[in-house]
Design a protein around this motif. Sequence first.
Motif, PDB file in Angstrom:
ATOM      1  N   GLY A  56      -5.540   7.416   5.362  1.00 57.12           N
ATOM      2  CA  GLY A  56      -4.901   6.833   6.616  1.00 57.12           C
ATOM      3  C   GLY A  56      -4.897   7.145   8.019  1.00 57.12           C
ATOM      4  N   GLY A  57      -5.431   8.551   8.220  1.00 59.70           N
ATOM      5  CA  GLY A  57      -5.700   9.159   9.169  1.00 59.70           C
ATOM      6  C   GLY A  57      -5.243  10.621   9.239  1.00 59.70           C
ATOM      7  N   ALA A  58      -3.918  10.960   8.648  1.00 62.88           N
ATOM      8  CA  ALA A  58      -3.505  12.533   8.801  1.00 62.88           C
ATOM      9  C   ALA A  58      -4.112  13.459   7.641  1.00 62.88           C
ATOM     10  N   GLY A  59      -4.784  12.804   6.581  1.00 62.65           N
ATOM     11  CA  GLY A  59      -5.284  13.481   5.581  1.00 62.65           C
ATOM     12  C   GLY A  59      -4.302  14.551   4.765  1.00 62.65           C
ATOM     13  N   PHE A  60      -3.163  13.799   4.700  1.00 58.49           N
ATOM     14  CA  PHE A  60      -1.998  14.596   3.833  1.00 58.49           C
ATOM     15  C   PHE A  60      -2.261  14.541   2.387  1.00 58.49           C
ATOM     16  N   PRO A  61      -2.260  15.769   1.751  1.00 59.26           N
ATOM     17  CA  PRO A  61      -2.397  15.689   0.111  1.00 59.26           C
ATOM     18  C   PRO A  61      -1.625  14.663  -0.697  1.00 59.26           C
ATOM     19  N   ALA A 112      -1.734  -1.574   4.785  1.00 59.07           N
ATOM     20  CA  ALA A 112      -3.022  -2.330   4.780  1.00 59.07           C
ATOM     21  C   ALA A 112      -2.797  -2.818   6.298  1.00 59.07           C
ATOM     22  N   ASP A 113      -2.229  -2.176   7.413  1.00 60.31           N
ATOM     23  CA  ASP A 113      -2.118  -2.511   8.717  1.00 60.31           C
ATOM     24  C   ASP A 113      -3.412  -2.601   9.509  1.00 60.31           C
ATOM     25  N   GLU A 114      -4.439  -1.800   8.965  1.00 61.05           N
ATOM     26  CA  GLU A 114      -5.522  -1.181   9.653  1.00 61.05           C
ATOM     27  C   GLU A 114      -5.664  -1.706  11.145  1.00 61.05           C
ATOM     28  N   GLY A 149       1.366  -0.062  11.783  1.00 56.68           N
ATOM     29  CA  GLY A 149       0.671   1.072  11.034  1.00 56.68           C
ATOM     30  C   GLY A 149       1.303   2.350  10.686  1.00 56.68           C
ATOM     31  N   GLU A 150       2.026   2.698  11.774  1.00 52.81           N
ATOM     32  CA  GLU A 150       2.952   4.201  11.687  1.00 52.81           C
ATOM     33  C   GLU A 150       3.774   3.769  10.563  1.00 52.81           C
ATOM     34  N   GLU A 151       3.816   4.839   9.614  1.00 53.58           N
ATOM     35  CA  GLU A 151       4.626   4.504   8.395  1.00 53.58           C
ATOM     36  C   GLU A 151       5.935   4.180   8.571  1.00 53.58           C
ATOM     37  N   ILE A 186       7.079   5.862  -0.875  1.00 57.41           N
ATOM     38  CA  ILE A 186       5.872   6.409  -0.459  1.00 57.41           C
ATOM     39  C   ILE A 186       4.989   5.449   0.221  1.00 57.41           C
ATOM     40  N   VAL A 187       4.374   6.107   1.258  1.00 59.86           N
ATOM     41  CA  VAL A 187       3.369   4.813   1.914  1.00 59.86           C
ATOM     42  C   VAL A 187       2.201   5.619   1.610  1.00 59.86           C
ATOM     43  N   ASN A 188       1.185   4.794   1.282  1.00 60.07           N
ATOM     44  CA  ASN A 188      -0.345   5.052   1.292  1.00 60.07           C
ATOM     45  C   ASN A 188      -1.248   4.168   1.723  1.00 60.07           C
ATOM     46  N   ASN A 189      -2.202   4.766   2.320  1.00 59.73           N
ATOM     47  CA  ASN A 189      -3.342   3.630   2.783  1.00 59.73           C
ATOM     48  C   ASN A 189      -4.083   3.072   1.857  1.00 59.73           C
ATOM     49  N   VAL A 190      -4.745   2.132   2.086  1.00 61.28           N
ATOM     50  CA  VAL A 190      -5.608   1.178   1.169  1.00 61.28           C
ATOM     51  C   VAL A 190      -6.556   1.961   0.365  1.00 61.28           C
ATOM     52  N   GLU A 191      -7.324   2.887   1.280  1.00 67.45           N
ATOM     53  CA  GLU A 191      -8.513   3.372   0.653  1.00 67.45           C
ATOM     54  C   GLU A 191      -8.115   4.604  -0.366  1.00 67.45           C
ATOM     55  N   THR A 192      -6.877   5.279   0.166  1.00 64.74           N
ATOM     56  CA  THR A 192      -6.227   6.264  -0.753  1.00 64.74           C
ATOM     57  C   THR A 192      -5.990   5.644  -2.088  1.00 64.74           C
ATOM     58  N   LEU A 193      -5.231   4.456  -2.065  1.00 63.55           N
ATOM     59  CA  LEU A 193      -4.729   4.101  -3.416  1.00 63.55           C
ATOM     60  C   LEU A 193      -6.186   3.660  -4.072  1.00 63.55           C
ATOM     61  N   CYS A 248       7.214   8.988  17.825  1.00 66.77           N
ATOM     62  CA  CYS A 248       5.917   9.012  16.664  1.00 66.77           C
ATOM     63  C   CYS A 248       4.883   9.685  17.660  1.00 66.77           C
ATOM     64  N   VAL A 249       3.684   9.600  16.992  1.00 71.70           N
ATOM     65  CA  VAL A 249       2.600  10.278  17.643  1.00 71.70           C
ATOM     66  C   VAL A 249       1.701   9.452  18.529  1.00 71.70           C
ATOM     67  N   LEU A 250       2.300   8.100  18.766  1.00 76.65           N
ATOM     68  CA  LEU A 250       1.253   7.256  19.291  1.00 76.65           C
ATOM     69  C   LEU A 250       1.347   7.819  20.813  1.00 76.65           C
ATOM     70  N   ALA A 251       2.255   8.306  21.290  1.00 76.77           N
ATOM     71  CA  ALA A 251       1.947   8.800  22.660  1.00 76.77           C
ATOM     72  C   ALA A 251       0.922  10.097  22.582  1.00 76.77           C
TER      73      ALA A 251
HETATM   74  C1  LIG Z   1       0.327   4.960  15.744  1.00 76.32           C
HETATM   75  C2  LIG Z   1       0.179   5.171  14.235  1.00 76.32           C
HETATM   76  C3  LIG Z   1      -0.707   4.164  13.661  1.00 76.32           C
HETATM   77  C4  LIG Z   1      -1.104   4.277  12.384  1.00 76.32           C
HETATM   78  N1  LIG Z   1      -1.774   3.332  11.763  1.00 76.32           N
HETATM   79  C5  LIG Z   1      -2.202   3.352  10.328  1.00 76.32           C
HETATM   80  C6  LIG Z   1      -2.976   2.101   9.956  1.00 76.32           C
HETATM   81  O1  LIG Z   1      -3.145   1.091  10.508  1.00 76.32           O
HETATM   82  N2  LIG Z   1      -3.169   2.322   8.682  1.00 76.32           N
HETATM   83  C7  LIG Z   1      -2.967   3.508   7.833  1.00 76.32           C
HETATM   84  O2  LIG Z   1      -3.129   3.407   6.776  1.00 76.32           O
HETATM   85  N3  LIG Z   1      -2.416   4.484   8.521  1.00 76.32           N
HETATM   86  C8  LIG Z   1      -1.954   4.346   9.840  1.00 76.32           C
HETATM   87  N4  LIG Z   1      -1.194   5.584  10.159  1.00 76.32           N
HETATM   88  C9  LIG Z   1      -0.855   6.352   9.437  1.00 76.32           C
HETATM   89  C10 LIG Z   1       0.462   6.418   8.671  1.00 76.32           C
HETATM   90  O3  LIG Z   1       1.794   6.708   9.399  1.00 76.32           O
HETATM   91  C11 LIG Z   1       0.655   7.167   7.325  1.00 76.32           C
HETATM   92  O4  LIG Z   1       0.318   8.423   7.778  1.00 76.32           O
HETATM   93  C12 LIG Z   1      -0.373   6.579   6.225  1.00 76.32           C
HETATM   94  O5  LIG Z   1      -0.475   5.384   5.956  1.00 76.32           O
HETATM   95  C13 LIG Z   1      -0.123   7.277   5.158  1.00 76.32           C
HETATM   96  O6  LIG Z   1      -1.274   7.208   4.045  1.00 76.32           O
HETATM   97  P1  LIG Z   1      -2.240   8.108   3.509  1.00 76.32           P
HETATM   98  O7  LIG Z   1      -1.413   9.520   2.860  1.00 76.32           O
HETATM   99  O8  LIG Z   1      -2.901   7.588   2.317  1.00 76.32           O
HETATM  100  O9  LIG Z   1      -3.253   8.512   4.578  1.00 76.32           O
HETATM  101  C14 LIG Z   1      -0.800   5.407  11.452  1.00 76.32           C
HETATM  102  C15 LIG Z   1      -0.093   6.321  12.136  1.00 76.32           C
HETATM  103  C16 LIG Z   1       0.208   6.474  13.525  1.00 76.32           C
HETATM  104  C17 LIG Z   1       0.992   7.477  14.222  1.00 76.32           C
END
Ligand SMILES: Cc1cc2nc3c(=O)[nH]c(=O)nc-3n(C[C@H](O)[C@H](O)[C@H](O)COP(=O)(O)O)c2cc1C
Lengths: 172, 429
Positions: B56-61, B83-85, B173-175, B207-214, B389-392
Motif C-alpha cells: 500500500g505504500g509503507a512496506g510494513f511487514p 482498495a481506495d487506490e 486511503g489512509e488507514e 487489520i488494514v491491508n492493501n489489495v496487492e498485499t492480500l 497523518c502523513v499527508l502533510a
Molecule cells: C494520505 C495517505 C493515502 C494512502 N492511500 C492509500 C491507498 O489508496 N491504498 C492503500 O492501499 N494504502 C494507502 N495508504 C497506506 C495505508 O494507510 C495503509 O498503510 C495501507 O493500506 C496498509 O496496507 P499494507 O500494509 O498492505 O501496505 C495511504 C496512506 C496515506 C498516509
Amino acid sequence: MHNGEQPTPHESVAFSEAALAEFNDIVSRYPERRAALLPTLWVAQREFGWISTTVQAYVAELLKLPIAWVEGVVSFYTMFYRRPMGTHHLQVCTNLSCQLRGSDEILDAVERKLGIRCGETTKDNKFSLDRVECLAACGGAPVVQAGDDYIENLDVTKTLELIDRLATGKES
Amino acid sequence: MNEKVLLHFQDTSADLTDIEQYLGEGGYEATRKALTEYEPDGLVNLVKESNLRGRGGAGFPTGLKWSFVPKDTGKPVYLLCNADESEPGTFKDREIIEHDPHQLLEGIIIAAYAIRCEIAYIYIRGEMALGYKVLVKAIADARNKGFLGKNVFGTQLSIDIHVHRGAGAYICGEETGLIESLEGKRAYPRIKPPFPAVYGVFGCPTIVNNVETLACVKHIIERGSDWFKSIGPEGGPGPKLYCVSGHVRKPGVYEAPMGTPLRDLIDRYAGGMLPGRTLKAVIPGGSSVPILRAEETAINMDFDSVAKAGSMLGSAGIIVMDNTTCMVRALRTITHFYHHESCGQCTPCREGTGWLEKLLIRIDSGVGTDEDLKVLDSVAQGMMGTTICVLADAAAMPVRSFLAKFADEFEAHVRGEDCRADAVHRRVA
Ligand SMILES: Cc1cc2nc3c(=O)[nH]c(=O)nc-3n(C[C@H](O)[C@H](O)[C@H](O)COP(=O)(O)O)c2cc1C
Ligand code: SF4
C-alpha cells in the motif's frame, strides 16, 4: 441548475419498495447503523439523482442520525452531488500523468465545445463538466470519466467525437 | 520476462472473473488448504517467513502486522482491504480487482482466518464503479459455492466479505481515515497510537491491508514462502506490480520481480521514451515521493534500494517525465492535488498545502520572486512531521525535492526567463 444559482431541493422523497429492501440489507452488514450512511447515500443518489437537503433529511431519518451529521458527511465527499447533474457527467482527469499526455488541451477543448466551465451544466441539461483527480487509470492517460465509464487513451479529436456520440444518444 | 502470478489473467484465455473458469485453473485450492491444513498462527508464521511487505505504500511487514492483533479481547476482529487506490500515478489494484477478483477474495479469506476475523470489508474508491460490480458478483458467486458465509469449506468457520464503496476523497486511503469513513463519518484520520490492530473500526482490533498485499497472500499459501523469498531481495521479496505512466511509449501495469531495475521497467517493459525525447526525471512511487533526476535512475525497484537513493518505492507509481516537461508546472499540479485532498484537521497541512499551491501558481504564472522560492521551501519544511497523518509530508516531500533538484528551472522562472523546457504552458486555472 445553471451557473451560480442555488438548486431547488426535491419537494419530498421516499425510497421505492426495492430501494427500501436494499437499504435493510445494507444496514444488516454492519454492527452499527451509522456505518450504513455512505452506502445509503449511494442508493439515494441513484434513486433521486442528487443529494438535495430534502434527501439529506430523509436519509437522516432512515438512519436515525442528526441532519447536520448527514450534511457534514455529504459535503466531505466529492461524489455526492449537491446539484443536479446533466444527463452526461463528464469528468476530465487533470492530474500529472494525464497532464503529461495532454489533458489540459482536452479540458480546454471540451469547455469551448460545450460553452461551459468546470463545475457547470449546459442550459439544455445534457452535459455537466468537472475536472477530477487521479482516477487510477494512468496507463490509459488521458482519461475522461463519462458517468460511470472510464474512456481512456483520448486526445482532443477523440474527446470531441465522444461528446458528439453522447449528444446524439449513440453512446449512453 | 518471468511467469506472471498476480497478472495471470494476461496469460490465460480463461475469464477469471467467472468463478467456474477460475476454479478450472485451480482456484480456491490455496484457501481450502489454508483453512483445512493450517492453524491461524501457522499462517501468520508462514507469511512472516515469506518476508511479504505491504504494497500500500509503507512496506510494513504483513505477518508482523497480523501478529499485533491482541487475542481474547472478547471483541470481534475486522479485516479491511484497502482498495481506495488514489495516489496519483498508481493504478495496479484496479487491474487485480477488474480482471482477477477471486485471487483477492482468496487472500482476504486466508488473512481473515489467520487473524480470527469473521467479517471483512473491501473499501473500494467510489469512482471504480466497474470494480465494485465485479467484486459484488465475485462475492455472491463465492458465497454460492460455500467459500463464504457459514461453515466455509465444510469447517466450523464463518467468514464473510462486504464491499463498501467510498465517495471521492483521497484521505480515505489512509488507514484510519478509511476506518472513520467506513463508520459513516468524515474521513478524518485518527491520532496513532492506538494503532488499528488494537483499536480500529467499531472500536475493535482491525487489520488494514492493501489489495496487492492480500493477493500475494494467496500465492504464498499456494507456492510456499521459499518460492516467494526467491523472487527479488530477500528482505522484501515477491512478484510486484509496477505502474508506469507519463512520457513512455507503452504506459501500463507490469508485473516483474521486486527489485527490477527502474531503467528496465521504463525501457524494456514500457517500451522506452516517446520518439525523439530524452528522459528528464522520474517519480518512482506515486506523486508524494521525492523525484529522481535522469542520472539518478540507475536503481533497483525495491523498498530498500529506492530508499537508499533518497526516494521511496511507495505505491510503485512510476511517473516518467521527458525533456518537454516543465518542472514548475508539474509541481504545481502535484501540489494542487494535496491541497484539494487535505482533510483540514491540522493547521500545518490545511494552511500549508494552500500556501504551497498559491506560491506555485505565482511562480508558474511568471510573477514569482526569489523570496517566494525561499518561503516555498520553508513552508514545506515546517509541514513535515507536525500533523496527525502523513499527508502533510506527502505534500511537502515533492516540493522540497523538486526545488533541490531542479533549482535552476525554478530560478529561471522567477527571473522571468522563458521556460527552459519545451513545455505546454497553457491552461492556468
Ligand atoms: C494520505 C495517505 C493515502 C494512502 N492511500 C492509500 C491507498 O489508496 N491504498 C492503500 O492501499 N494504502 C494507502 N495508504 C497506506 C495505508 O494507510 C495503509 O498503510 C495501507 O493500506 C496498509 O496496507 P499494507 O500494509 O498492505 O501496505 C495511504 C496512506 C496515506 C498516509
Ligand atoms: S495531515 Fe492533513 S490530511 Fe492528515 S489529518 Fe492532518 S489535515 Fe488531515
